[in-house]
Design an enzyme around this catalytic site. Structure first.
Site, PDB file in Angstrom:
ATOM      1  N   HIS A  18      32.727  47.146  39.881  1.00  0.00           N
ATOM      2  CA  HIS A  18      31.425  46.556  40.234  1.00  0.00           C
ATOM      3  C   HIS A  18      30.917  45.457  39.305  1.00  0.00           C
ATOM      4  CE1 HIS A  18      30.096  50.298  37.985  1.00  0.00           C
ATOM      5  NE2 HIS A  18      29.365  49.409  37.378  1.00  0.00           N
ATOM      6  N   ASP A  63      26.049  52.710  39.885  1.00  0.00           N
ATOM      7  CA  ASP A  63      25.690  51.381  39.372  1.00  0.00           C
ATOM      8  C   ASP A  63      26.231  50.243  40.226  1.00  0.00           C
ATOM      9  OD1 ASP A  63      24.625  49.543  37.588  1.00  0.00           O
ATOM     10  OD2 ASP A  63      26.443  49.454  36.390  1.00  0.00           O
ATOM     11  N   ASP A 115      31.568  50.907  32.076  1.00  0.00           N
ATOM     12  CA  ASP A 115      31.972  49.814  32.941  1.00  0.00           C
ATOM     13  C   ASP A 115      33.427  49.471  32.629  1.00  0.00           C
ATOM     14  OD1 ASP A 115      29.670  49.437  34.512  1.00  0.00           O
ATOM     15  OD2 ASP A 115      28.660  48.555  32.784  1.00  0.00           O
ATOM     16  N   HIS A 152      28.412  56.416  31.557  1.00  0.00           N
ATOM     17  CA  HIS A 152      28.850  55.349  32.460  1.00  0.00           C
ATOM     18  C   HIS A 152      29.620  54.314  31.635  1.00  0.00           C
ATOM     19  CE1 HIS A 152      28.740  52.810  35.986  1.00  0.00           C
ATOM     20  NE2 HIS A 152      28.320  51.802  35.250  1.00  0.00           N
TER      21      HIS A 152
END
Ligand SMILES: [Zn+2]
Length: 1033
Positions: free
Chosen positions: A593, A388, A278, A276
């Site tokens: 996000h 997420d 970001d 993951h």
């Protein structure tokens, strides 16, 4: 060998094995101490520092100065490039040799001009395999990444570069992960040497750690756990770390244990590598580009070494970045995608927030994403992937359906603070009834390490036992990137089928979902939104980002509409498709996000504001060009035309520019999605079928504004004491209460500062009391009446507000300016309504939904702070009060009090968040009907039902002769509706299509007198492809 004693003490046996593999204790004589053999320093080490993120070709031209282990470098966000010249001793022929590298920061190894592997201590990547077996040409095809070919068979010299970014996997927080970054942080190189690696020792360590994990995880009630412990104990007995020839016996013991298979009913875990990343968070966007390269090149290297390893990768934007910055790496990714090992998932441009983006913006996430995946990897994604995000809109199932997706993977609801979500595998039914299959990995994480503990948790924690016998297991360091390691893979491969544990198979998301689908009869269904009971401050934090989002969504809507109309009207007009794609991608990027949510560092917030500025300035230029083309040759009497981009006729008071920069007010009427000339000044006076606005100030300082539709009374401090719907005489404000009441709360969460507002903040409510006598009349009536006041919120913060009522307008507006200098305070405004209902209504993407106004159950009170888009409403039979806003998202209705969340003041990860000046407007509208219905007079397009809204008009992505438009409409009341869409554009063909604009083969619509008949179910979104007739000449 002597027989082992029959009696073994559990704890001493367990700890004995632990010490045998410990990196801390007894490394002089235990197995761990033998992982590496001989070592030697690198021949020459040199480096240079730069504040820039340089391309490799440029970096290697720079002036490298001598460097050594122990050197410090920095500060934060700089880059240190190391040149590593090395020569492997000839004596190591036949051995596996690693470059052992330990430094702070995130490293990337370059060899022959290509990135080959990430090196990050936090991500457990501290060695680069120079050769599997020195002196032998590696016969395998993966030469480039994992095995060197040296210039000659006797010269084992080589030069590598290591690019070290001066930030950790999770940024550079000062003292805590989410603290604002420390700009002065220094980094250190603590190890750079060559060493012989003992692969056999490594494999034994993996086995022993797994056996320890099984013993501990299954516990003393379990027969199998004793078998694991005693196997490990016996391995220690037979294994002499100093004598490698003893290892095979120990290995055989382990193989015997792990080869004892489970039964047919075993649960199956589908282990997929993941990382993951970001897209921006505790580091800037530009660092993410390098995080992708570091993480993905490492994953590729693992794919080469482990052909069964499958890695799922989301977010088209990140792939696009790697494509442009690392073309060599990108083409390798594509190769591995063809082999099925690198698996693009998600279908979206970025992993966006699931609450705040508009319906259209969510569609564009998929439109941009799926088209990218199709173009670059030959197919679209079949799973939506959003592990997420801080909640999931009830419209997502319909949007997924429209974008070719029926499967969804997430896990964030495991963060719920109050209620444990009851499922891990279930059907999710959206607002319109669309259903998708959802899986939350039961281990409640997307960053597994492959430990036995996690494997057991995945089975034990599964809330759908007996209904679903397959689970996802996403392994690899995440959030800041990093991804899987060889050790994780070794663990998972060893656990493929062992009695007492679930079966573990390296799998793709597609395989997982196919298995779940094939046995889905007993799965339960969850209807409506997936609300996250945490991070509810993200609806409000960073108000300027929220405002940018709302405003830019509107600008792009308007540019597309006017450009489409101009295209239909003018043969010369060129639809700005490329510019619009660029601007949309910027907006979509900001909807990541941790960006639109405001949970990012200051540096990211500033970049996000620049993106909005780009959209505003370029968008407004495009808007002018389209409006000019559309209205060519039709100037109004003062050379002005007024354009309405909303799908209903509007009569409103406007401030029109006058020479010299002044403004004058005018009442103008513009048809839906059309334009009208400015009325000549003379026609302004007898404007009125409507009553003019009256403004009266009483001797006590209170002010009444009345336009014959509503009557507004403000007390001398600016609070609303009465709001009456004049025709019925109905009062909207609760008896004895006041509206427009500003309230301040202490806002100190438990940890996640920018993210969380906790339930207990409600106990700290303090009304902000104004000073009597500050209310003054602004505009004196006629077309517009207004009153304004100042309010000292605190010693440091103040507010000014103009309360405005226009002729013919059913709502009163509150133009607000705040100078906000607070720490850990939350400002809201409240309107106690004379309305009683157990449900309040909130606008969401393409529709609205109800949430309770009471705290009956834990599920109700966990929603003490919720999100909404442009309006919220509290209605009882026959009457209601709607609260509208131009850039806010946080809201709540408790009892009869409508509350709009205005500003927060968190200090981490951005200590400056929300400090400064803010401008926003909200409006209050009492109404008779259950919900406000727009008027139904249309021009370019019109729909015969007020329940149906025409949201979007744009050029089709694939548009032959650039003459195809896409229209998107949705049913907004929650009803089954048949309606007619009237078209005044020259349309020759109309076809229903999906959200990706793919025509429905059975979707040809018959044009009858320039009308199309459309049928909607509640909250259904419909898209139409309109092929325009050839342009007029
Ligand atoms: Zn994230």
């Amino acid at each position: 060998m002597a027989a082992a004693p029959a009696l073994k003490h559990w704890r001493t046996t367990l700890e004995r094995v632990e010490k045998f593999v410990s990196p801390l204790y007894f490394t002089d004589c235990n197995l761990r101490g033998r992982l590496f053999g001989a070592s030697c320093p690198v021949a020459v080490l040199s480096s240079f520092l730069t504040p820039e993120r340089l391309p490799y070709q440029e970096a290697v031209q720079r002036d490298f100065r001598p460097a050594q282990v122990g050197d410090s470098f920095g500060p934060t966000w700089w880059t240190c490039w190391f040149r590593v010249e090395l020569t492997i001793p000839e004596a190591w022929v036949g051995q596996e040799v690693h470059l052992c590298w330990e430094s702070d920061g995130e490293g990337l190894v370059w060899r022959d001009g290509e990135p080959v592997q990430g090196l990050t201590k936090e991500g457990e990547k501290t060695s680069y395999v120079l050769t599997d077996r020195l002196g032998e040409r590696d016969p395998r095809r993966f030469k480039r990444f994992s095995c060197l070919s040296f210039p000659s068979s006797r010269d084992y010299s080589l030069t590598l570069y290591v690019e070290v970014a001066c930030n950790g996997l999770l940024g550079a927080g000062k003292g805590s992960m989410i603290a604002a970054p420390d700009p002065e942080k220094m980094f250190q190189l603590s190890r750079a040497e060559l060493a012989v690696f003992h692969r056999d020792v490594h494999m034994l360590l993996v086995d022993l750690e797994l056996l320890l994990g099984i013993a501990k995880g299954l516990g003393k009630d379990n027969q199998r756990s004793f078998q694991a412990l005693y196997t490990a104990n016996q391995m220690v007995n037979v294994c002499d770390p100093a004598q490698p020839e003893t290892f095979p016996v120990a290995q055989a013991l382990a193989s015997r244990f792990f080869g004892q298979h489970g039964g047919e009913s075993q649960h199956t875990i589908h282990a997929t590598g993941h990382c993951h990343i970001d897209t921006a968070w505790l580091w800037p966007f530009k660092e993410t580009v390098r995080k992708c390269a570091r993480s993905w090149v490492t994953a590729l290297q693992l794919m080469e070494r482990n052909p069964e390893f499958i890695f799922a990768c989301s977010q088209a934007q990140q792939l696009e970045w790697v494509k442009s910055r690392y073309p060599g790496l990108y083409s390798r990714l594509q190769e591995f995608a063809c082999r099925g090992q690198f698996v693009p998932v998600g279908g979206t441009w970025v992993e966006m927030d699931g609450n705040l983006p508009s319906g259209e913006a969510m569609v564009r996430q998929f439109l941009q994403g799926q088209n990218f995946f199709l173009q670059e990897f030959g197919k679209m994604c079949s799973e939506f992937w959003l592990p997420d995000t801080f909640g999931y809109s009830a419209q997502l199932p319909q949007i997924m359906h429209g974008c070719g997706i029926r499967r969804f993977l997430s896990q964030k609801l495991s963060w719920n603070l109050v209620n444990s979500f009851p499922h891990h595998t279930f059907f999710w039914e959206g607002l319109d009834g669309s259903r998708v299959l959802v899986h939350f990995p039961p281990g409640d994480s997307y960053g597994m390490q492959g430990s036995v503990e996690e494997v057991l948790k995945t089975v034990a924690n599964n809330r759908d036992k007996g209904r679903a016998n397959h689970s996802a297991f996403l392994f690899g360091f995440g959030d800041g990137g990093g991804g899987p390691t060889q050790t994780m893979l070794d663990r998972l491969k060893r656990l493929s089928n062992t009695d007492g544990l679930p079966r573990v198979q390296l799998s793709s998301p597609r395989q997982l979902f196919s298995a779940l689908e094939s046995d889905s009869e007993q799965l339960c269904t969850w209807v409506g939104e997936l609300f996250l009971e945490l991070h509810n401050g993200t609806y409000t934090t960073h108000a300027q980002i929220k405002k940018g989002n709302r405003e830019c969504e509107r600008i792009l809507h308007d540019v597309e509409l006017l450009s489409s109309l101009a295209l239909a009207r003018s043969a010369q007009f060129l639809y700005p498709a490329a510019q619009l794609q660029h601007l949309w991608r910027l907006l979509l990027l900001n909807q990541f996000h941790d960006v639109v949510t405001g949970s990012c560092i200051q540096m990211v917030a500033e970049e996000a504001m620049c993106h909005y500025e780009d959209i505003r300035s370029h968008g407004n230029t495009l808007l002018s060009a389209a409006a000019a083309a559309l209205c060519a040759g039709e100037p109004g009497p003062e050379g002005l035309l007024i354009v309405n981009t909303l799908p209903w006729k509007r009569t409103e008071v406007m401030a029109l520019p006058k020479p010299g920069g002044a403004h004058s007010l005018a009442l103008v009427t513009v048809p839906s999605m059309g334009y009208a000339p400015v009325p000549p000044p003379t026609s302004l006076q007898p404007l009125l079928p409507q009553q003019p606005v009256f403004v009266v100030q009483e001797t006590d300082g209170s002010v009444t504004l009345d336009n014959g539709i509503i009557r507004v009374k403000l007390d001398p401090t600016g609070r609303l004491t009465s709001l009456v719907l004049v025709a019925s005489g109905r009062e909207a404000i609760a008896e004895g209460a006041v509206g427009n009441q500003f309230v301040l709360f202490d806002d100190v969460p438990l940890y996640w500062d920018a993210w969380d507002v906790m339930d207990y903040h409600l106990e700290t409510r303090k009304p902000v009391l104004g000073q009597a006598g500050t209310l003054a009349v602004g505009t004196e009536g006629g077309l517009r009446g207004s009153a304004w006041f100042l309010l000292q919120i605190s010693p440091n913060s103040r507010l000014s507000q103009e309360v405005v009522l226009d002729v013919g307008c059913p709502y009163v507006r509150f133009h607000t300016e705040v100078h906000w200098h607070e720490a850990h305070k939350f400002l809201k405004v409240e309107f106690p309504a004379r309305v009683r209902s157990s449900q309040a209504t909130y606008e969401i993407q393409f529709g609205h939904l109800q949430r309770p106004t009471h705290y009956n159950t834990s599920w109700d009170w966990a929603r003490f702070e919720v999100w909404a888009h442009r309006w919220m409403d509290l209605s009882e039979h026959g009457f209601g009060l709607a609260l509208l806003n131009d850039c806010k998202y946080g809201a709540s209705v408790r009892g009869s009090i409508l509350s709009l969340s205005l500003l927060r003041a968190p200090k981490a990860p951005d200590a400056t968040a929300d400090t400064g000046r803010h401008e926003f407007t909200y409006a209050l509208m009492p109404h008779k009907a259950p919900s406000p219905a727009p008027a139904t007079s249309w021009s370019a397009f019109s729909v015969s039902s007020p329940a149906v809204l025409l949201e979007t008009v744009k050029q089709a992505e694939s548009s032959p002769q650039r003459r195809s438009l896409v229209l998107r409409l949705y049913e907004a009341h929650g009803s089954h509706v048949d309606c007619w869409l009237h078209l005044s554009l020259p349309v020759q063909e109309a076809i229903l299509c999906d959200l990706l604009e793919r025509p429905d083969p059975a979707g040809h619509l018959t044009l009858q007198d320039s009308r199309l008949k459309l049928t909607f179910s509640p909250f259904q979104v419909l898209s139409l492809l309109l092929v325009l007739q050839p342009p007029p000449h």
